[in-house]
Structure formats: structure tokens, C-alpha cells
Design a protein around this motif. Sequence first.
Motif, PDB file in Angstrom:
ATOM      1  N   LEU A  33      35.993  33.085  69.161  1.00  0.00           N
ATOM      2  CA  LEU A  33      36.115  32.695  67.756  1.00  0.00           C
ATOM      3  C   LEU A  33      37.256  33.442  67.065  1.00  0.00           C
ATOM      4  CD1 LEU A  33      32.327  32.473  66.880  1.00  0.00           C
ATOM      5  CD2 LEU A  33      33.896  30.579  67.348  1.00  0.00           C
ATOM      6  N   PHE A  34      37.419  34.728  67.365  1.00  0.00           N
ATOM      7  CA  PHE A  34      38.542  35.494  66.812  1.00  0.00           C
ATOM      8  C   PHE A  34      39.871  34.915  67.287  1.00  0.00           C
ATOM      9  CE2 PHE A  34      35.799  39.591  66.603  1.00  0.00           C
ATOM     10  CZ  PHE A  34      35.295  39.215  65.372  1.00  0.00           C
ATOM     11  N   TYR A  35      39.937  34.580  68.567  1.00  0.00           N
ATOM     12  CA  TYR A  35      41.160  34.011  69.129  1.00  0.00           C
ATOM     13  C   TYR A  35      41.481  32.675  68.445  1.00  0.00           C
ATOM     14  CZ  TYR A  35      44.571  32.433  72.574  1.00  0.00           C
ATOM     15  OH  TYR A  35      45.713  31.983  73.188  1.00  0.00           O
ATOM     16  N   PHE A  36      40.466  31.827  68.302  1.00  0.00           N
ATOM     17  CA  PHE A  36      40.632  30.550  67.613  1.00  0.00           C
ATOM     18  C   PHE A  36      41.196  30.779  66.213  1.00  0.00           C
ATOM     19  CE2 PHE A  36      39.019  27.375  64.647  1.00  0.00           C
ATOM     20  CZ  PHE A  36      39.364  26.183  65.266  1.00  0.00           C
ATOM     21  N   ALA A  37      40.589  31.702  65.474  1.00  0.00           N
ATOM     22  CA  ALA A  37      41.006  31.975  64.103  1.00  0.00           C
ATOM     23  C   ALA A  37      42.430  32.510  64.033  1.00  0.00           C
ATOM     24  CB  ALA A  37      40.032  32.947  63.440  1.00  0.00           C
ATOM     25  N   SER A  38      42.849  33.237  65.058  1.00  0.00           N
ATOM     26  CA  SER A  38      44.201  33.799  65.037  1.00  0.00           C
ATOM     27  C   SER A  38      45.262  32.787  65.463  1.00  0.00           C
ATOM     28  CB  SER A  38      44.274  35.036  65.935  1.00  0.00           C
ATOM     29  OG  SER A  38      44.176  34.677  67.296  1.00  0.00           O
ATOM     30  N   LYS A  39      44.878  31.747  66.177  1.00  0.00           N
ATOM     31  CA  LYS A  39      45.838  30.773  66.696  1.00  0.00           C
ATOM     32  C   LYS A  39      45.972  29.514  65.846  1.00  0.00           C
ATOM     33  CE  LYS A  39      47.238  33.049  70.186  1.00  0.00           C
ATOM     34  NZ  LYS A  39      48.594  33.569  70.157  1.00  0.00           N
ATOM     35  N   GLU A  40      44.930  29.162  65.140  1.00  0.00           N
ATOM     36  CA  GLU A  40      44.935  27.908  64.384  1.00  0.00           C
ATOM     37  C   GLU A  40      45.371  28.145  62.937  1.00  0.00           C
ATOM     38  OE1 GLU A  40      44.638  25.088  65.837  1.00  0.00           O
ATOM     39  OE2 GLU A  40      43.840  25.770  67.755  1.00  0.00           O
ATOM     40  N   ASN A  41      45.858  27.100  62.307  1.00  0.00           N
ATOM     41  CA  ASN A  41      46.316  27.239  60.920  1.00  0.00           C
ATOM     42  C   ASN A  41      45.131  27.241  59.952  1.00  0.00           C
ATOM     43  OD1 ASN A  41      45.718  24.512  59.971  1.00  0.00           O
ATOM     44  ND2 ASN A  41      47.469  23.846  61.212  1.00  0.00           N
ATOM     45  N   SER A  42      45.403  27.605  58.720  1.00  0.00           N
ATOM     46  CA  SER A  42      44.339  27.771  57.735  1.00  0.00           C
ATOM     47  C   SER A  42      43.605  26.460  57.435  1.00  0.00           C
ATOM     48  CB  SER A  42      44.884  28.391  56.448  1.00  0.00           C
ATOM     49  OG  SER A  42      45.896  27.584  55.899  1.00  0.00           O
ATOM     50  N   LYS A  43      44.280  25.339  57.518  1.00  0.00           N
ATOM     51  CA  LYS A  43      43.618  24.053  57.286  1.00  0.00           C
ATOM     52  C   LYS A  43      42.559  23.792  58.358  1.00  0.00           C
ATOM     53  CE  LYS A  43      44.319  19.151  56.633  1.00  0.00           C
ATOM     54  NZ  LYS A  43      45.243  18.038  56.530  1.00  0.00           N
ATOM     55  N   ILE A  44      42.883  24.080  59.593  1.00  0.00           N
ATOM     56  CA  ILE A  44      41.924  23.880  60.681  1.00  0.00           C
ATOM     57  C   ILE A  44      40.745  24.841  60.526  1.00  0.00           C
ATOM     58  CG2 ILE A  44      41.569  24.116  63.184  1.00  0.00           C
ATOM     59  CD1 ILE A  44      44.354  22.870  63.538  1.00  0.00           C
ATOM     60  N   LEU A  45      41.022  26.095  60.147  1.00  0.00           N
ATOM     61  CA  LEU A  45      39.925  27.045  59.909  1.00  0.00           C
ATOM     62  C   LEU A  45      39.024  26.555  58.788  1.00  0.00           C
ATOM     63  CD1 LEU A  45      41.742  30.484  60.193  1.00  0.00           C
ATOM     64  CD2 LEU A  45      40.283  29.377  61.882  1.00  0.00           C
ATOM     65  N   HIS A  46      39.625  26.080  57.714  1.00  0.00           N
ATOM     66  CA  HIS A  46      38.852  25.537  56.595  1.00  0.00           C
ATOM     67  C   HIS A  46      37.999  24.346  57.059  1.00  0.00           C
ATOM     68  CE1 HIS A  46      37.781  24.251  52.572  1.00  0.00           C
ATOM     69  NE2 HIS A  46      38.202  23.044  52.907  1.00  0.00           N
ATOM     70  N   ASN A  47      38.587  23.468  57.861  1.00  0.00           N
ATOM     71  CA  ASN A  47      37.855  22.308  58.361  1.00  0.00           C
ATOM     72  C   ASN A  47      36.694  22.718  59.266  1.00  0.00           C
ATOM     73  OD1 ASN A  47      39.561  20.602  56.981  1.00  0.00           O
ATOM     74  ND2 ASN A  47      40.792  20.074  58.773  1.00  0.00           N
ATOM     75  N   LEU A  48      36.902  23.749  60.072  1.00  0.00           N
ATOM     76  CA  LEU A  48      35.814  24.227  60.929  1.00  0.00           C
ATOM     77  C   LEU A  48      34.668  24.783  60.095  1.00  0.00           C
ATOM     78  CD1 LEU A  48      34.555  24.811  63.680  1.00  0.00           C
ATOM     79  CD2 LEU A  48      35.784  27.000  63.671  1.00  0.00           C
ATOM     80  N   ILE A  49      35.011  25.559  59.088  1.00  0.00           N
ATOM     81  CA  ILE A  49      33.972  26.111  58.201  1.00  0.00           C
ATOM     82  C   ILE A  49      33.212  24.962  57.521  1.00  0.00           C
ATOM     83  CG2 ILE A  49      33.614  27.417  56.064  1.00  0.00           C
ATOM     84  CD1 ILE A  49      35.958  29.255  57.067  1.00  0.00           C
TER      85      ILE A  49
END
Length: 105
Positions: free
Chosen positions: A28-44
Motif C-alpha cells: 500500500l505504501f508503494y502504491f501510494a508513492s507511485k500513483e498520482n494524487s487523483k488515483i489515490l483519491h479515487n482509491l480512498i
Amino acid sequence: MTKTFLYLMECYFYQDWQSEFPQVENVLFYFASKENSKILHNLIADIQYILKNNLSQKIFVDNDFDFDLLLEGYNSEKEWFEDAYVIISKKSNKLWSIRSILTIS
């Protein structure tokens, strides 16, 4: 409303994920560090939707993920989603703060 979550599971929790990452939170940390903020927002947003609509178990039943909740120490699908939500939210907030500082500087 689960497209980004399915992306996470298919692309980051692939067949050999345990050979690269010692624990779930590392993925999950790796995902958060590699993906852009829009994708993180969409995952949340996906995780919030899944939890709000009691879809945790259904998501795991309907998909063939390379991830065994019991082997990873989780008692239920809901518990995993709640844990993932906390980890991704914290990491997302930290990354957003760091990116904001770097943009201002």
C-alpha cells in the motif's frame, strides 16, 4: 465505484507480491508513492463506497485476487478494507503535504 480498487489488487497484489514486499502495508505504501494524487483519491473513494455499502465480502468473493486475508492476519474482508483505508489515507495526506511544499518552494 470499484475500478481503482480493482486496479490496486490486480497490479500491486499480483501472484508474487510477497516476494517483493514483506507485509501488506508495504504494498500500500508503494502504491501510494507511485500513483498520482487523483488515483489515490479515487482509491480512498472506492474503499469508502465499499465499506458504506457493505460490499467488502462480495468484492473478494466476486474476484480472484492473489491475496489471502487469513494468511495475512485479517479476520474479515471488512477489517482489511478498514486497515487499507487508514494506511492509504495517512500516506496520501503525507504525500499531499510534501508535494505542496515542493510545489511552493
